[in-house]
Design a protein around this motif. Structure first.
Motif, PDB file in Angstrom:
ATOM      1  N   ARG A 404      54.881 -31.549 -90.319  1.00  0.00           N
ATOM      2  CA  ARG A 404      54.066 -32.434 -90.180  1.00  0.00           C
ATOM      3  C   ARG A 404      53.187 -32.696 -91.642  1.00  0.00           C
ATOM      4  O   ARG A 404      52.587 -31.531 -91.932  1.00  0.00           O
ATOM      5  CB  ARG A 404      53.040 -32.129 -89.293  1.00  0.00           C
ATOM      6  N   SER A 405      53.132 -34.012 -92.094  1.00  0.00           N
ATOM      7  CA  SER A 405      52.090 -34.057 -93.350  1.00  0.00           C
ATOM      8  C   SER A 405      50.769 -33.620 -92.953  1.00  0.00           C
ATOM      9  O   SER A 405      50.251 -34.210 -91.928  1.00  0.00           O
ATOM     10  CB  SER A 405      52.362 -35.319 -93.951  1.00  0.00           C
ATOM     11  N   SER A 406      50.213 -33.133 -93.646  1.00  0.00           N
ATOM     12  CA  SER A 406      48.771 -32.573 -93.478  1.00  0.00           C
ATOM     13  C   SER A 406      47.826 -32.927 -94.465  1.00  0.00           C
ATOM     14  O   SER A 406      48.124 -32.643 -95.717  1.00  0.00           O
ATOM     15  CB  SER A 406      48.631 -31.178 -92.997  1.00  0.00           C
ATOM     16  N   LEU A 407      46.760 -33.646 -94.541  1.00  0.00           N
ATOM     17  CA  LEU A 407      45.756 -33.870 -95.377  1.00  0.00           C
ATOM     18  C   LEU A 407      45.103 -32.559 -95.951  1.00  0.00           C
ATOM     19  O   LEU A 407      45.011 -32.375 -97.121  1.00  0.00           O
ATOM     20  CB  LEU A 407      44.577 -34.750 -94.795  1.00  0.00           C
ATOM     21  N   ARG A 408      44.933 -31.681 -95.089  1.00  0.00           N
ATOM     22  CA  ARG A 408      44.303 -30.404 -95.468  1.00  0.00           C
ATOM     23  C   ARG A 408      45.348 -29.645 -96.337  1.00  0.00           C
ATOM     24  O   ARG A 408      44.811 -29.068 -97.445  1.00  0.00           O
ATOM     25  CB  ARG A 408      43.650 -29.413 -94.335  1.00  0.00           C
ATOM     26  N   ASP A 409      46.732 -29.454 -96.099  1.00  0.00           N
ATOM     27  CA  ASP A 409      47.588 -28.818 -96.717  1.00  0.00           C
ATOM     28  C   ASP A 409      47.661 -29.485 -98.177  1.00  0.00           C
ATOM     29  O   ASP A 409      47.698 -28.756 -99.326  1.00  0.00           O
ATOM     30  CB  ASP A 409      48.974 -28.582 -96.001  1.00  0.00           C
ATOM     31  N   PHE A 410      47.697 -30.713 -98.450  1.00  0.00           N
ATOM     32  CA  PHE A 410      47.917 -31.377 -99.575  1.00  0.00           C
ATOM     33  C   PHE A 410      46.669 -31.063-100.390  1.00  0.00           C
ATOM     34  O   PHE A 410      46.636 -30.782-101.723  1.00  0.00           O
ATOM     35  CB  PHE A 410      48.151 -32.872 -99.367  1.00  0.00           C
ATOM     36  N   ALA A 411      45.608 -31.057 -99.664  1.00  0.00           N
ATOM     37  CA  ALA A 411      44.236 -30.862-100.541  1.00  0.00           C
ATOM     38  C   ALA A 411      44.089 -29.174-101.051  1.00  0.00           C
ATOM     39  O   ALA A 411      43.616 -29.076-102.153  1.00  0.00           O
ATOM     40  CB  ALA A 411      43.131 -31.153 -99.668  1.00  0.00           C
ATOM     41  N   MET A 412      44.531 -28.618-100.241  1.00  0.00           N
ATOM     42  CA  MET A 412      44.554 -26.817-100.851  1.00  0.00           C
ATOM     43  C   MET A 412      45.728 -26.750-101.793  1.00  0.00           C
ATOM     44  O   MET A 412      45.591 -25.835-102.644  1.00  0.00           O
ATOM     45  CB  MET A 412      44.812 -25.984 -99.506  1.00  0.00           C
ATOM     46  N   THR A 413      46.581 -27.319-101.968  1.00  0.00           N
ATOM     47  CA  THR A 413      47.818 -27.596-102.994  1.00  0.00           C
ATOM     48  C   THR A 413      47.168 -28.114-104.281  1.00  0.00           C
ATOM     49  O   THR A 413      47.519 -27.616-105.305  1.00  0.00           O
ATOM     50  CB  THR A 413      49.064 -28.130-102.587  1.00  0.00           C
ATOM     51  N   ASN A 414      46.512 -29.118-104.142  1.00  0.00           N
ATOM     52  CA  ASN A 414      46.121 -29.946-105.276  1.00  0.00           C
ATOM     53  C   ASN A 414      44.800 -30.373-105.206  1.00  0.00           C
ATOM     54  O   ASN A 414      44.526 -31.553-104.357  1.00  0.00           O
ATOM     55  CB  ASN A 414      47.159 -30.922-105.726  1.00  0.00           C
ATOM     56  N   PRO A 415      43.810 -29.731-105.541  1.00  0.00           N
ATOM     57  CA  PRO A 415      42.370 -30.191-105.212  1.00  0.00           C
ATOM     58  C   PRO A 415      41.866 -31.466-105.927  1.00  0.00           C
ATOM     59  O   PRO A 415      40.875 -32.033-105.640  1.00  0.00           O
ATOM     60  CB  PRO A 415      41.245 -28.992-105.700  1.00  0.00           C
ATOM     61  N   PHE A 416      42.816 -32.044-106.758  1.00  0.00           N
ATOM     62  CA  PHE A 416      42.505 -33.454-107.440  1.00  0.00           C
ATOM     63  C   PHE A 416      43.069 -34.462-106.799  1.00  0.00           C
ATOM     64  O   PHE A 416      43.614 -35.397-107.498  1.00  0.00           O
ATOM     65  CB  PHE A 416      42.801 -33.191-108.814  1.00  0.00           C
ATOM     66  N   ILE A 417      43.627 -34.419-105.642  1.00  0.00           N
ATOM     67  CA  ILE A 417      44.313 -35.321-104.596  1.00  0.00           C
ATOM     68  C   ILE A 417      43.297 -36.529-104.623  1.00  0.00           C
ATOM     69  O   ILE A 417      41.997 -36.299-104.312  1.00  0.00           O
ATOM     70  CB  ILE A 417      44.749 -34.828-103.366  1.00  0.00           C
ATOM     71  N   GLY A 418      43.877 -37.693-104.336  1.00  0.00           N
ATOM     72  CA  GLY A 418      43.141 -39.065-104.287  1.00  0.00           C
ATOM     73  C   GLY A 418      42.886 -39.326-102.693  1.00  0.00           C
ATOM     74  O   GLY A 418      43.103 -38.637-101.944  1.00  0.00           O
ATOM     75  N   GLN A 419      42.696 -40.710-102.489  1.00  0.00           N
ATOM     76  CA  GLN A 419      42.271 -41.113-101.301  1.00  0.00           C
ATOM     77  C   GLN A 419      43.319 -41.828-100.743  1.00  0.00           C
ATOM     78  O   GLN A 419      44.235 -42.161-101.199  1.00  0.00           O
ATOM     79  CB  GLN A 419      41.005 -42.049-101.190  1.00  0.00           C
ATOM     80  N   ASN A 420      43.359 -42.254 -99.258  1.00  0.00           N
ATOM     81  CA  ASN A 420      44.504 -42.928 -98.494  1.00  0.00           C
ATOM     82  C   ASN A 420      45.928 -42.405 -98.666  1.00  0.00           C
ATOM     83  O   ASN A 420      46.604 -43.050 -98.960  1.00  0.00           O
ATOM     84  CB  ASN A 420      44.128 -44.292 -98.757  1.00  0.00           C
ATOM     85  N   ILE A 421      45.709 -40.993 -98.598  1.00  0.00           N
ATOM     86  CA  ILE A 421      47.207 -40.595 -98.939  1.00  0.00           C
ATOM     87  C   ILE A 421      48.392 -41.168 -97.845  1.00  0.00           C
ATOM     88  O   ILE A 421      48.025 -41.157 -96.734  1.00  0.00           O
ATOM     89  CB  ILE A 421      47.224 -38.923 -98.698  1.00  0.00           C
ATOM     90  N   ASN A 422      49.499 -41.304 -98.341  1.00  0.00           N
ATOM     91  CA  ASN A 422      50.476 -41.923 -97.518  1.00  0.00           C
ATOM     92  C   ASN A 422      50.923 -40.754 -96.520  1.00  0.00           C
ATOM     93  O   ASN A 422      51.084 -39.616 -96.936  1.00  0.00           O
ATOM     94  CB  ASN A 422      51.619 -42.506 -98.151  1.00  0.00           C
TER      95      ASN A 422
END
Length: 627
Positions: A404-422
Motif C-alpha cells: 500500500r502506498s503511504s503518505l507517511r512512508d514517502f515523507a519519512m523517506t524524503n522529507p522534501f516531498i511535495g503535495q498531492n502525491i499520486n
C-alpha cells in the motif's frame, strides 16, 4: 654281612624312637660305650648288652639313662627275634653279631639356649562387633544402559539483585547549533507490570540558508501479564521539521528565494494480546494486535490508518498448521483527492520442522477494496535445509504481496516531498530468493542470498522542480519491472564486549517505462561496531557507503516543437559518498557519565537528494545521569 648291617640299622631306629626325653642329666655325661656280646651259633638267647659306666658313678638322678639302656637291650632282643638270628633257614643269618653301639642322652634345652620373644601376648578376649544387616529393595527399575548419559543442565544459582536505576537522562550540545537530549523512565522490576516512557530531541543547522532540521519524539509503553496471556501497548508522538532549502549551487539563486517550511506529525499507537509461551508439546497459540496512526504535514495532506492482525497456530509434534490474517484500513487525503485504500489478507499455512529441514507452505490471498478493487493470490513458501550440520543452512523462498502506498512512508523517506502525491499500490508479483546462512566460526554468523523480484507499478521518487520549485514527487514505472541482485550480511561477536556487523547490497533495475530507477543506488554498504573496552568505557561506530544514483530535471525547450508541450527530461548524477560516524561514552560512577558523538567524520560534502547538500562535520557531547 648284609644281615648285620640291617640288624644294626633297625636297632638304632627303634632305640631313637622309644628313648624318653627325660634321660638327660644336669651336666652332659661322657660318651658311654656299650659292647654287646658275640652271639653264639647255638640256640642260646642273646645276652643283654653291657653298658660302660662313665667316669662318675651314676646316681639315682640318672635313672633315665638306665632306662634308656634297658630299652636299647630289649629292642636288640626283639630285633634279633624278628631277624631270625637262630633260624638256619634264614639266608640273612650269617652268624653271630659283634658291634659297638654308642647311646647318647635325649636333648633337653637349657635356659642359656633360649631366645626372648620381644612381644607381649594379648590377654584380652575381644569379640568383633557385627552390625545386623538390613535390606531395603528399590522400588524402581534398574536400567542397564551402558552408554554415557547426557548431563542435565545445572540450574543457575540465584543472583543477588543489584540496585537498579529506573530512569536515565542525557543532554548535550555541539557545533552546527546542535542540541541533543534523551530521557527514559520506568517503574522498575515487576514481573506482572511494566510501564515507562521516553523523550527525545535533536536539532542542527547547516551553512546554507534555512538548512535546519529538528526531530522530537515522546512515547509511553506498558505490559501486563494476566494468567495465561499478556497484554502490551504503546503510544508515540513524532514531529519532524525542516525547510525546502535546496537549489542548484552552480546557478545563482533566485533573488526572491525563500525556503518553505515543512513539518510532519505522527500520532501512533498499538495494543497486543498474546498467549504466554509454554514449553509443552502440541501447544495451541494465538495473538491479536491492533495498531494505527494519524499523519499530517504542514499543508493539507492527512493519512489515517488502522491495522488489525492476528494468527492461530496448532502444533502437533513436528507439524504446524495455522492461519494468519490482517485488515489494513487507510484513508488518504490531500487538497486534490480523498481516497479509501484498504487491503484484506488471509494466509493459511502449514509448517514441517525437523533436525535438518524446515518447510513453510502456504498462500497469501489479498483483496483490495475502497477506491481500488483487485484480487490476488500469491505463493508463500520457504524451504531450509541443513547442508553442514549445525553450521550452514540452504534456504529458498518464493512470495508475493500488495504494497500500500503511504503518505507517511514517502515523507519519512524524503522529507522534501511535495503535495498531492499520486497514490497507486505496487504489486510484488513474485519475489524469489535463494542463499546460505549460518555460522562460520564461534561468534561469526553470515547470510548471503541472491534475489529476483517482479514488481508492477514500482514507485520512484523524482524531482519536480519545474512544477513545485525544489520539491519531489512520486512517479510509478508503468508495467512490470525486474529487480535482481545480491544481499550479504556478516556479524562477528567475539565476546559480549566486542561486536562488528555489516550489510552489503547490489541491485540491478530493469524498468518498463522509466529510463532509470530514480534516486535508487545500485550499491549500498552499512556497517557498525560496539566495543566495551571495560565496564566504564564504550566505543561505537557506523559507516555508510552509497553508490551513484540518478535523478531527472525537467525543462521546456526555448522553442518547443508544435504540438509537443511536454517538458524535456535531463538525467542528473548524484555521486556516491561515504559517511563515517562514531561515539564514545565513559561512566564516571553508577550515576554520572559523559559522552561524545561525531557525525560525518570525513567531512565530505555530498547529496542524498538532488540539490540538497548534507550537513558537514558535526560533533556534540554532554553528560548523562541515572536516577
Amino acid at each position: 654281612m648284609n644281615s648285620r648291617y640291617t640288624y644294626t640299622l633297625l636297632t638304632l631306629l627303634i632305640a631313637l624312637y622309644f628313648v624318653p626325653a627325660q634321660a638327660q642329666t644336669k651336666k652332659p655325661a661322657k660318651k658311654a660305650t656299650v659292647k654287646t656280646a658275640a652271639k653264639k651259633p647255638a640256640a642260646k638267647p642273646a645276652a643283654k648288652p653291657a653298658v660302660k659306666q662313665t667316669s662318675k658313678p651314676v646316681t639315682k638322678k640318672t635313672t633315665d639313662s638306665k632306662n634308656l639302656g634297658d630299652a636299647a637291650a630289649k629292642s636288640l632282643q626283639d630285633t634279633t627275634k624278628k631277624g631270625g638270628g637262630n633260624n638256619p633257614n634264614n639266608p640273612n643269618n650269617g652268624g653271630s653279631l659283634s658291634e659297638e653301639i654308642v647311646v647318647t642322652t635325649a636333648y633337653k634345652p637349657v635356659l642359656a639356649d633360649a631366645v626372648k620373644i620381644r612381644r607381649n601376648p594379648d590377654l584380652e578376649d575381644k569379640v568383633p562387633f557385627k552390625a545386623p544387616l538390613t535390606y531395603a529393595p528399590l522400588d524402581k527399575r534398574q536400567e542397564q544402559n551402558s552408554e554415557i548419559r547426557q548431563l542435565d543442565p545445572m540450574k543457575r544459582p540465584a543472583e543477588q539483585d543489584s540496585v537498579l536505576t529506573n530512569n536515565f537522562a542525557k543532554v548535550g550540545f555541539g557545533n552546527l547549533k546542535s542540541i541533543f537530549g534523551e530521557a527514559y523512565f520506568a517503574n522498575g522490576r515487576d514481573q506482572a507490570l511494566q510501564v515507562g516512557g521516553h523523550l527525545k530531541h535533536f536539532s542542527q543547522s547547516g551553512s546554507l540558508q534555512k538548512q535546519t532540521e529538528s526531530r522530537d519524539e515522546v512515547g509511553v509503553f506498558g505490559k501486563s501479564v494476566l494468567g495465561d496471556n499478556n497484554v502490551s501497548g504503546r503510544i508515540n508522538f513524532n514531529r519532524q521539521g525542516n525547510y525546502f532549502y535546496g537549489y542548484d549551487q552552480e546557478a545563482p539563486p533566485p533573488t526572491s528565494f525563500q525556503p518553505g517550511k515543512q513539518h510532519f506529525n505522527t500520532l501512533s499507537g498499538e495494543v497486543e494480546l498474546a498467549k504466554n509461551y509454554k514449553d509443552v508439546e502440541n501447544d495451541f497459540t494465538y495473538a491479536v494486535k491492533l495498531k494505527g496512526y494519524s499523519f499530517s504535514n504542514a499543508y493539507q495532506a492527512k493519512e489515517n490508518n488502522v491495522v488489525i492482525t492476528g494468527f492461530l497456530n496448532q502444533t502437533v509434534k513436528q507439524f504446524y498448521a495455522g492461519l494468519s490474517a490482517s485488515l489494513d484500513l487507510a484513508s488518504q487525503k490531500d487538497s486534490l483527492y480523498n481516497l479509501g485504500n484498504n487491503i484484506a489478507r488471509i494466509n493459511p499455512y502449514i509448517k514441517f520442522q525437523g533436525t535438518n529441514y524446515k518447510i513453510d507452505a502456504g498462500v497469501n490471498i489479498v483483496k483490495e477494496f475502497g477506491d481500488f478493487g483487485k484480487f490476488y493470490i500469491f505463493p508463500a513458501a520457504k524451504l531450509e535445509v541443513q547442508v553442514v550440520p549445525k553450521y550452514v543452512r540452504l534456504f529458498v523462498e518464493a512470495k508475493g504481496d500488495v504494497n500500500r502506498s503511504s503518505l507517511r512512508d514517502f515523507a519519512m523517506t524524503n522529507p522534501f516531498i511535495g503535495q498531492n502525491i499520486n497514490i497507486k499500490n505496487s504489486v510484488d508479483q513474485l519475489d524469489l530468493a535463494a542463499g546460505l546462512k549460518g555460522t562460520l566460526a564461534p561468534g561469526l554468523s553470515f547470510k548471503a542470498s541472491v534475489f529476483r523480484n517482479s514488481i508492477k507499478n514500482m514507485p520512484l521518487i523524482a524531482s519536480n522542480f519545474l512544477a513545485e520549485g525544489n520539491k519531489f514527487n512520486v512517479i510509478y514505472d508503468d508495467g512490470k519491472a525486474r529487480v535482481s541482485g545480491f544481499n550479504g550480511e556478516l556479524d562477528f561477536k567475539a565476546t559480549d564486549d566486542f561486536n562488528i556487523f555489516g550489510r552489503a547490497e547490489f541491485r540491478d533495475y530493469k524498468l518498463a517505462s522509466e529510463a532509470e530507477a530514480w534516486n535508487l543506488p545500485k550499491f549500498t554498504l552499512t556497517a557498525g561496531t560496539a566495543i566495551h573496552i571495560d565496564s566504564k568505557l564504550t566505543v561505537t561506530g557506523s559507516l555508510l557507503i552509497r553508490g551513484d544514483a540518478y535523478d531527472r530535471t525537467q525543462s521546456f525547450l526555448p522553442t518547443p516543437a508544435p504540438g509537443d508541450p511536454n517538458p524535456v527530461s535531463t538525467k542528473q548524477t548524484i555521486k556516491g559518498f561515504a559517511d563515517l560516524s562514531g561515539g564514545v561514552e565513559y561512566r564516571i560512577n553508577s550515576r554520572f557519565s559523559v559522552f561524545a558523538q561525531a557525525n560525518n567524520i570525513l567531512s565530505s560534502s555530498y547529496q542524498r537528494w538532488l540539490y540538497y547538500s548534507n550537513y558537514g562535520f558535526n560533533i556534540f557531547g554532554g553528560v548523562g545521569y541515572a536516577f
